[in-house]
Each structure stands twice: as structure tokens, then as C-alpha cells.
Design a protein around this motif. Structure first.
Motif, short mmCIF file in Angstrom:
data_model
loop_
_atom_site.label_atom_id
_atom_site.label_comp_id
_atom_site.label_asym_id
_atom_site.label_seq_id
_atom_site.Cartn_x
_atom_site.Cartn_y
_atom_site.Cartn_z
N VAL A 54 -5.38 0.56 -10.85
CA VAL A 54 -4.78 0.15 -9.57
C VAL A 54 -3.67 1.14 -9.25
N PRO A 55 -3.70 1.82 -8.11
CA PRO A 55 -2.65 2.79 -7.77
C PRO A 55 -1.28 2.13 -7.66
N TYR A 56 -0.25 2.94 -7.82
CA TYR A 56 1.11 2.45 -7.63
C TYR A 56 1.33 2.17 -6.15
N ALA A 57 1.53 0.92 -5.82
CA ALA A 57 1.62 0.50 -4.42
C ALA A 57 3.04 0.16 -4.03
N PHE A 58 3.28 0.14 -2.73
CA PHE A 58 4.56 -0.31 -2.20
C PHE A 58 4.65 -1.83 -2.38
N PRO A 59 5.77 -2.36 -2.86
CA PRO A 59 5.86 -3.82 -3.07
C PRO A 59 5.69 -4.57 -1.75
N ARG A 60 5.00 -5.70 -1.82
CA ARG A 60 4.77 -6.51 -0.63
C ARG A 60 5.58 -7.81 -0.63
N GLU A 61 6.09 -8.20 -1.80
CA GLU A 61 6.85 -9.43 -1.87
C GLU A 61 8.25 -9.21 -1.28
N ALA A 98 -1.32 -3.02 1.57
CA ALA A 98 -1.79 -4.38 1.81
C ALA A 98 -2.95 -4.68 0.86
N PRO A 99 -3.12 -5.93 0.45
CA PRO A 99 -4.10 -6.25 -0.61
C PRO A 99 -5.50 -5.69 -0.39
N ALA A 100 -6.05 -5.84 0.79
CA ALA A 100 -7.42 -5.37 1.03
C ALA A 100 -7.49 -3.85 0.97
N ARG A 101 -6.51 -3.17 1.55
CA ARG A 101 -6.50 -1.70 1.52
C ARG A 101 -6.27 -1.18 0.10
N LEU A 102 -5.39 -1.85 -0.64
CA LEU A 102 -5.15 -1.45 -2.02
C LEU A 102 -6.40 -1.63 -2.87
N ALA A 103 -7.14 -2.69 -2.63
CA ALA A 103 -8.39 -2.89 -3.37
C ALA A 103 -9.38 -1.77 -3.09
N ARG A 104 -9.44 -1.31 -1.84
CA ARG A 104 -10.34 -0.19 -1.52
C ARG A 104 -9.86 1.10 -2.19
N ALA A 105 -8.54 1.29 -2.21
CA ALA A 105 -8.01 2.48 -2.89
C ALA A 105 -8.34 2.45 -4.38
N SER A 106 -8.25 1.28 -4.99
CA SER A 106 -8.59 1.15 -6.41
C SER A 106 -10.05 1.49 -6.65
N HIS A 162 -13.06 -3.80 -15.64
CA HIS A 162 -13.22 -2.35 -15.77
C HIS A 162 -13.46 -1.89 -17.21
N GLY A 163 -13.66 -2.82 -18.11
CA GLY A 163 -13.96 -2.45 -19.49
C GLY A 163 -12.81 -1.75 -20.19
N HIS A 351 8.75 16.95 -9.00
CA HIS A 351 8.32 16.39 -7.73
C HIS A 351 6.88 15.90 -7.85
N ARG A 352 6.67 14.62 -7.53
CA ARG A 352 5.33 14.05 -7.56
C ARG A 352 4.75 14.10 -6.15
N PRO A 353 3.69 14.86 -5.93
CA PRO A 353 3.13 14.97 -4.57
C PRO A 353 2.28 13.75 -4.23
N CYS A 354 2.70 12.99 -3.24
CA CYS A 354 2.08 11.69 -2.95
C CYS A 354 1.57 11.60 -1.51
N THR A 355 0.40 10.99 -1.35
CA THR A 355 -0.14 10.68 -0.04
C THR A 355 0.07 9.20 0.24
N PRO A 356 0.19 8.79 1.50
CA PRO A 356 0.45 7.38 1.78
C PRO A 356 -0.73 6.47 1.47
N ASP A 357 -1.96 7.02 1.40
CA ASP A 357 -3.11 6.16 1.09
C ASP A 357 -3.46 6.18 -0.39
N MET A 358 -2.60 6.83 -1.21
CA MET A 358 -2.71 6.79 -2.67
C MET A 358 -3.97 7.45 -3.21
N ARG A 359 -4.57 8.34 -2.45
CA ARG A 359 -5.73 9.11 -2.90
C ARG A 359 -5.38 10.59 -2.84
#
Length: 414
Positions: A54-61, A98-106, A162-163, A351-359
Motif C-alpha cells: 500500500v503506497p504511503y498516502a496522505f492521512p484522511r482522518e 481517498a480510499p478507492a483511489r488508494l486501492a487502485r494505486a495499490s 498478497h501472500g 530528496h525523495r521524488p514523489c508524484t501525487p498519484d503515488m505511481r
């Protein structure tokens, strides 16, 4: 032509791309202003992270967001004066988390993560670098029983889906696994599939030597410009020129400076991170890298000593380095891990090069033939270097890619 392919960037990604192209018969030149493995590839926690499905996501809580907003956390801090420069990127990151988008990224990231250890193992064996790599993973440590119980519920499901191999450690199990730790960590999750590297910089340097043994060249130089020509690409280097049929941009967080003049606006943010090495003041050596999950740092046993790596700092690239995060992490870690005197003259900053969609961005440039991208691996550059090299080389040489590269295509950003 000076080369079939010029790869800009001698980090773990660029060197791995070069190896896979050389294995397929391409004449490769890798160019960087620094020696292989001296930038981001050097300064990480040394994990080949098979367990991070699961990618490192922005907190939603809301409570978590409120805590980070105070800017007093160890896991993340921001420079308020720089906020206007990265706020639009941060909003996109929050939306993609968001949960659905994060699931797709995973789902999209799983083929790369699942093959990360296998592809590293191949290169480690070819390069004879086995002494730098340890099996049996790392530990996600917790300070409270409640937080550990909540995390175990999530991780048990992930492991079954995921075994993944994991071992739940209660207080006694933690003491048995890491008997040198002092009180503070009450238990954890031992992920045993990943590898840990005791000197990530030397690993990248060893891969670079492997590339040279295959006939590739690794050159020290500053690339100033890229120009497309009828027969390929002209690469300006230190006042001179090189010519190649194809170019790969794999310069991590600095990649956008090469492609922006060609009209590409890929949203890449460089998250800062710091590390420091310490003398270990414990009688029993630490065996595994350990993340203090509730605070937000990692302590990993390295050849130089115990390496303390920090969380994320968000700031404008022009702002000077600061020791705020490192000092915070050190206060939390010092007693638990027995951190003694500092072994480095100054904190290392990367520096960690990051995209907003985590891909990551892997594939052909949409509007320029013979131009390829391989950057934006978020927090997993070391992990994904060899598997990225394989995927890109398969695309460049007309092989059937081992996985669908569509989720990583540069064209998704226009």
C-alpha cells in the motif's frame, strides 16, 4: 553515435536501467554530476521493501490531519513560508489518497513491488554483492498495545491477500527478537520478505561496476541540455556534446529540469529526508531495521553504525537544510536504541521524488520519439530500481513487458 542510449542519472534507477539495456545488447552511457549512489540512493533506510503493498498516502482522518497541522510531529514537518509552492501538489496528493483511489494505486503498484526482491537478487548475484544484503526483513515497532492491535488487524488482511510473510511480536517476542533494545517498544510486526542493505550507496556503486563489466560506461559530468535531432538526440555535457539514438531521464527529483524545456509539466515534489549515523551503546547488536511507527523514524544497522533516518520534510528546494526533524527523532530514539555519539560531521539530506498519484513515471515521452522517463518512485527508489530497469528495457527493445506499463505512463500527466 556515441551510444545507443544515454541514461541521465547514476542513482539506483539509472544504473539499473543501464544494466538491463546492456544485457539486451545496447551500448549504454550513464551520466551524472555525482558518482553512482551518492544522492538519494545512498541515504535511505536500506530496505528492499517487498511488504509495502500500500503506497504511503496522505492521512484522511481529521485527528491525524490536525496533529500534522500543528507542525510538531516527527514523521512530517513543513515550512510554512514554502506552503504556496507545494499546496497544489499536496491537494492532489490528498485527493489521490481517498480510499478507492488508494486501492487502485495499490493494485497498480503491486506488480513492481512483488518483483522487487527477485530483480534485486539477480543483480546482487551477478555483481557479487551478497555481503551487503541481509534477509529476513525489518520490524514495524509500536509503543502502545492499542496501536499495535489496530495495525495487526490491517496487516493480517494484507498478508493473506498478497501472500506476505509476517510475524506478530508481543512484548516477549520483541525482547527475544531484538534483545538489545531498551524499554519503549512493546511489540511489533516483523515483515520477513524484504531485504535490508547495510550500505545502499555501495550497493549502487556495485551495480555500476557490473554495468561497466558489461561494456557500459559511467561518466561524471553535468548535462546541460537535450536537443532532438533527425538521427536521435544531442546531449550537452560540460560544454561538449554526445549523440545517442535514445535518451532515458532517470535523474530522480531533478528530472523535471531536463524535460521542462521540452514542454513536459510532470508534478514532481521532492520530499526531504535526513539521516545521521551513531555509535551503538548497547552490548547486543541490533539485528533488523526498526521503524518507530507511532513516532515516524527508522533506525537501521549499517556498516558505518546505527543509521537514524527521518520522516518527510515539505519545503521549497531553495530553503536551507534544518536539523529540526533529526533532533526530534533523536530525542525519541536515543534511549530505546542506545544511540551514542554522532559519527557524521553533519546530517545528510536527500530528496525523495514523489508524484501525487503515488505511481512512478516509467515509459516513453508522449511527444518525442526516443525519449524515455524513469523517475518519481516516491519512497521506494531503492526497492524499485532493478524492476524499473527491467520494465523500461523491455519497452525500449520491443519485448513483451512482464506487466502492463500503462499505470506508469508519462502521458497520464499530459
Amino acid at each position: 553515435m556515441d551510444a545507443d542510449v544515454v541514461v541521465i542519472g547514476a542513482g539506483i534507477v539509472g544504473v539499473s536501467v543501464g544494466i538491463h539495456l546492456a544485457q539486451r545488447g545496447r551500448r549504454v552511457v550513464v551520466i551524472d554530476r555525482r558518482l553512482p549512489g551518492e544522492e538519494t540512493s545512498h541515504g535511505n533506510a536500506g530496505l528492499i521493501e517487498r511488504a509495502s503493498v500500500v503506497p504511503y498516502a496522505f492521512p484522511r482522518e481529521l485527528l491525524a490531519i490536525a496533529r500534522y497541522a500543528t507542525n510538531r510531529q516527527t514523521a512530517m514537518r513543513y515550512d510554512a513560508r514554502s506552503m504556496p509552492s507545494f499546496a497544489p501538489w499536496l491537494f492532489r496528493y490528498w485527493r489521490e489518497s481517498a480510499p478507492a483511489r488508494l486501492a487502485r494505486a495499490s493494485t497498480d503498484m503491486l506488480p513492481l513491488i512483488a518483483n522487487s526482491v527477485v530483480e534485486h537478487d539477480k543483480l546482487i548475484e551477478l555483481a557479487g554483492l551478497g555481503t551487503l544484503v541481509k534477509p529476513d526483513g525489518w520490524i514495524e515497532g509500536y509503543r502502545t498495545e492499542a496501536a499495535l492491535a489496530r495495525r495487526l488487524n490491517v496487516c493480517g488482511l494484507l498478508a493473506r491477500q498478497h501472500g506476505l510473510a509476517m510475524v506478530a511480536l508481543d512484548r516477549r517476542g520483541m525482547e527475544k527478537t531484538e534483545p538489545g533494545l531498551r524499554p519503549g517498544i512493546v511489540g511489533g510486526i516483523h515483515w520477513t520478505d524484504p531485504r535490508s542493505v547495510t550500505d545502499p550507496g555501495r550497493l549502487t556503486q556495485g551495480y555500476a561496476r557490473l554495468l561497466e563489466s558489461m561494456g557500459g560506461r559511467v561518466l561524471l559530468g553535468t548535462v546541460s541540455a537535450l536537443h532532438q535531432r533527425a538521427e536521435g538526440w544531442q546531449v550537452g555535457v560540460d560544454g561538449g556534446e554526445m549523440f545517442a539514438r535514445e535518451v532515458v531521464v532517470a535523474q530522480g527529483p531533478w528530472s523535471t529540469q531536463f524535460i521542462a524545456p521540452l514542454g513536459y509539466r510532470i508534478p514532481l515534489l521532492a520530499k526531504r529526508g535526513y539521516h545521521m549515523h551513531y555509535h551503538a551503546e548497547t552490548d547486543i547488536a541490533q539485528r533488523f531495521p526498526i521503524a518507530d511507527a507511532e513516532v515516524g523514524y527508522v533506525v537501521a544497522p549499517m556498516q558505518r553504525g546505527l543509521r537514524l533516518t527521518t520522516g518527510v520534510e515539505l519545503t521549497n528546494p531553495s530553503r536551507p537544510p534544518t536539523t529540526i526533524q533529526l533532533d526530534r527523532a533523536e530525542r525519541h530514539a536515543k534511549t530505546i536504541f542506545g544511540l551514542g555519539r554522532r559519527l557524521d560531521d553533519a546530517a545528510w539530506m536527500g530528496h525523495r521524488p514523489c508524484t501525487p498519484d503515488m505511481r512512478p513515471v516509467i515509459g516513453p515521452a508522449p511527444r518525442h520519439a526516443g525519449l524515455w522517463f524513469a523517475f518519481g518512485h516516491n519512497h521506494h527508489g531503492l526497492t524499485l530500481g532493478p524492476v524499473t530497469g527491467r520494465l523500461l528495457a523491455e519497452m525500449m527493445t520491443g519485448e513483451k513487458p512482464f506487466t502492463d506499463p500503462t499505470p506508469y505512463r508519462p502521458a497520464r500527466f499530459g
